[in-house]
Design a protein around this motif. Sequence first.
Motif, PDB file in Angstrom:
ATOM      1  N   ASP A 177      -2.320  10.795  12.086  1.00  0.00           N
ATOM      2  CA  ASP A 177      -2.659  11.089  10.399  1.00  0.00           C
ATOM      3  C   ASP A 177      -3.960  10.284  10.252  1.00  0.00           C
ATOM      4  O   ASP A 177      -4.718  10.995   9.488  1.00  0.00           O
ATOM      5  N   PHE A 178      -4.214   9.142  10.586  1.00  0.00           N
ATOM      6  CA  PHE A 178      -5.496   8.469  10.121  1.00  0.00           C
ATOM      7  C   PHE A 178      -6.523   9.367  10.493  1.00  0.00           C
ATOM      8  O   PHE A 178      -7.506   9.407   9.822  1.00  0.00           O
ATOM      9  N   LEU A 180       0.762  -1.408   0.096  1.00  0.00           N
ATOM     10  CA  LEU A 180      -0.096   0.020   0.001  1.00  0.00           C
ATOM     11  C   LEU A 180       0.727   1.285  -0.006  1.00  0.00           C
ATOM     12  O   LEU A 180       0.654   2.213  -0.821  1.00  0.00           O
ATOM     13  N   PHE A 181       1.852   1.275   0.654  1.00  0.00           N
ATOM     14  CA  PHE A 181       2.835   2.371   0.553  1.00  0.00           C
ATOM     15  C   PHE A 181       3.293   2.779  -0.665  1.00  0.00           C
ATOM     16  O   PHE A 181       3.409   3.864  -0.984  1.00  0.00           O
ATOM     17  N   PHE A 182       3.966   1.944  -1.234  1.00  0.00           N
ATOM     18  CA  PHE A 182       4.562   2.024  -2.524  1.00  0.00           C
ATOM     19  C   PHE A 182       3.538   2.110  -3.403  1.00  0.00           C
ATOM     20  O   PHE A 182       3.727   3.074  -4.512  1.00  0.00           O
ATOM     21  N   SER A 183       2.466   1.901  -3.200  1.00  0.00           N
ATOM     22  CA  SER A 183       1.178   2.231  -4.177  1.00  0.00           C
ATOM     23  C   SER A 183       0.456   3.728  -4.165  1.00  0.00           C
ATOM     24  O   SER A 183       0.337   4.495  -5.162  1.00  0.00           O
ATOM     25  N   LEU A 184       0.605   3.851  -2.757  1.00  0.00           N
ATOM     26  CA  LEU A 184      -0.083   5.271  -2.445  1.00  0.00           C
ATOM     27  C   LEU A 184       0.970   6.312  -2.034  1.00  0.00           C
ATOM     28  O   LEU A 184       0.668   7.742  -2.199  1.00  0.00           O
ATOM     29  N   ASN A 232       1.040   5.084   5.842  1.00  0.00           N
ATOM     30  CA  ASN A 232       1.321   3.885   5.288  1.00  0.00           C
ATOM     31  C   ASN A 232       2.763   3.637   5.994  1.00  0.00           C
ATOM     32  O   ASN A 232       2.975   2.456   6.542  1.00  0.00           O
ATOM     33  N   ILE A 233       3.348   4.448   5.902  1.00  0.00           N
ATOM     34  CA  ILE A 233       5.063   3.978   6.323  1.00  0.00           C
ATOM     35  C   ILE A 233       5.004   4.018   8.012  1.00  0.00           C
ATOM     36  O   ILE A 233       5.449   3.292   8.395  1.00  0.00           O
ATOM     37  N   TYR A 234       4.251   4.812   8.438  1.00  0.00           N
ATOM     38  CA  TYR A 234       3.792   4.761   9.794  1.00  0.00           C
ATOM     39  C   TYR A 234       3.348   3.501  10.657  1.00  0.00           C
ATOM     40  O   TYR A 234       3.901   2.856  11.386  1.00  0.00           O
ATOM     41  N   TYR A 235       2.402   3.013   9.605  1.00  0.00           N
ATOM     42  CA  TYR A 235       1.559   1.858  10.162  1.00  0.00           C
ATOM     43  C   TYR A 235       2.746   0.657   9.629  1.00  0.00           C
ATOM     44  O   TYR A 235       2.808  -0.239  10.636  1.00  0.00           O
ATOM     45  N   VAL A 236       3.591   0.761   8.712  1.00  0.00           N
ATOM     46  CA  VAL A 236       4.644  -0.545   8.444  1.00  0.00           C
ATOM     47  C   VAL A 236       5.427  -0.462   9.576  1.00  0.00           C
ATOM     48  O   VAL A 236       5.841  -1.510  10.089  1.00  0.00           O
ATOM     49  N   LEU A 237       6.152   0.621   9.986  1.00  0.00           N
ATOM     50  CA  LEU A 237       7.024   0.633  10.867  1.00  0.00           C
ATOM     51  C   LEU A 237       6.526   0.430  12.539  1.00  0.00           C
ATOM     52  O   LEU A 237       7.221  -0.312  13.171  1.00  0.00           O
TER      53      LEU A 237
END
Length: 696
Positions: free
Chosen positions: A270-271, A207-211, A216-221
């Motif tokens: 953010d969300f 999702l991060f690389f798509s959007l 998304n990067i916060y959620y990935v981390l």
Amino acid sequence: MCIKNLYLLIFISFFCVVTRAQKIVELQKNTSHYELTGDEIFFIEDATCRLTIEDILANKLNEFKAITGKKINNGFSLSNYWFIVKFKNNQESMLKRFIEINRPNLDNIELYELINRHEYKLISKTGDNYKFKDRPINHRNFIFQINFYAGEERTFLLMVNNGGEQFHFSINLWSEKSLNKRDYFEQYFFGMYFGIILFVLIFNIFLFFSLKEALNIYYVLYILSLGLLQMSLNGHAFEILWPENTYMANRANPLFASTGVLFLLLFAIDFLRLKKYAPKSYKIFNIFKYVILICAVFSIIPGKFFYLFSVWGINAFTLLLNIFILPVSYQVIKKGFYAARIFFTAFVVLVLSVFAFILNNFGILPSNIITGYGLQFGSAIEVIMLSLAIVQRIKQFRDDSIQKLKEINILKQKDNEILEIKVKERMATILEQKEIIEKNNLKITDSITYAKRIQSAILPGPEEMQKLLKQSFVFYLPKDIVSGDFYFVEPVRTNSGKELISFVVGDCTGHGVPGGFLTMLCSSFLKQSLTQYEVNSPGQALDFVNKSLKNHLKQTHPDIILRDGMDAAFCVLDKNEMKLYYAGANRSLIIVRNNQLTEIKPDKQSIGASDDIRPFTDHCIPIQHNDMIYLTSDGYADQFGGTDGKKFKNSALKKLFVEISELKINEQETILKQRFFDWKKNREQIDDVCVLGVRI
């Protein structure tokens, strides 16, 4: 549909995880400890951390207190705790059993066997302060193998310290078969749990690389920190990732807890779009952000104070964050941001599990399946639901964007209808104006074209050039219809009656029509200079033109300031005496003899444009047969082109003159033209070009 099916698969897997966890609990309840005497464990607290086993045996045995059951939970504590455990084999055969301390993150463990009241035997020293390979059995928990003879009763003394972290663990006595069975179900449980975490991590990286959104990067981390925290809490990280690094084994829990909470907080800000929907909460959460960052930094700084601050601080602030996050997210839902509903539900689950985990850490709640595995259950449900919330947020933004686009299209359609009416009205006016402009443009173009014919008429033709300078060429390329460059060749008769030949290349200010006007004036003044009795050299001729141009353009009038003028190279050839007379206004004379180039520098002033009027310098140059003489304006050298779009430059032009100097006159002209167009290619010509070449 594909994403929904994947999440359905995850929920089915989660159900399997819960089933396996229940199986593990049942196995732990059924562990046979063979007459754990009085079903009790005895303990004493050493708050000073100075008592040795000798001190315990000599003075403290009577102070031990009983703990009912196998689970110990003393919250956050810096003390050493000493435990006495008795086991008895009631069977008639020898038994091999395994004592397990079921808490992978304890710092120091010392296990002794008491032989009598004054004698003991050290069985093992282990814990996170020792490398993983130093454990008595290669296992994420602390396991000690003990053999019991038939009817044998053995007493063990256990010292445990956890350096200020959560002090809770259970003591189990396993048979080899039961331990292997428990490990099988437990590894299955953790495998499914970390599989869910890994899937959600990969999904959100996609999702991060798509959007390309920070959300998304916060959620990935956050997911990455959560996974590493769970691996550290359950001992897998020390076993697999850093088995040699005892410092990391001790600091991993507060470090990844801090980074996990930090990135979850940034994700929530953010969300939920707190800056828009809850600005007061946004300010409070921003303060939390910096405090949690301090906990993360302190967790890796050596020193007891920093370690304890990070451990106790992150637990306290996580508790506060869980208290605040639910009412804030509910407030955002009430303001119409419906994607926050899934976020709210996810945090209800997470908050319950985190509350149970933290209250267990503080010793308020007992250790059981809810407090032991609740954090895994809650975090697994939470990461799945937050991923769904991200998808729902994207869907809501998409739906809102589509609705706004529809509204914009309706307004645009109305505007287009109004605009179409106005366009029709304007088109009639534009067409009428276009006809007028085209007629005027045609008149202007015809006038300029006629001006070109006039300008061409003052330039010497090929026959006149051949008559006066038999071996010569001119590369003449105006930028526009009318040129600001010009050249001429004229015979000159001196006062003494000698016949000479003059030739000039002039470069007037600008190009096009303005340059064309100046060429007419300057060419006329140059020709006049040849008939003036007082003019006897090229320098005097340029002085005459300079004075005449200033008078005609009124350059000396105080209220009119013009900077128009001309650069020129003026040569007079005396064939009888083989001499060349030259004067220049910013334009050099180039002579090539036997592939050697000589440049005669001009005066650094323009004709008609300089405030400081100085006489132009005359030069007399001896010449030889076959010498090549070149005069040029600046248009050739200043042209942009080549692969880098740079200027051709004077140095490259001089080198080119040397290369072609031995060739025939017509070949030189051809090469100069070809090299210019090859250099320029499709770029715009920036100035008029004039190159005059004469062979002596």
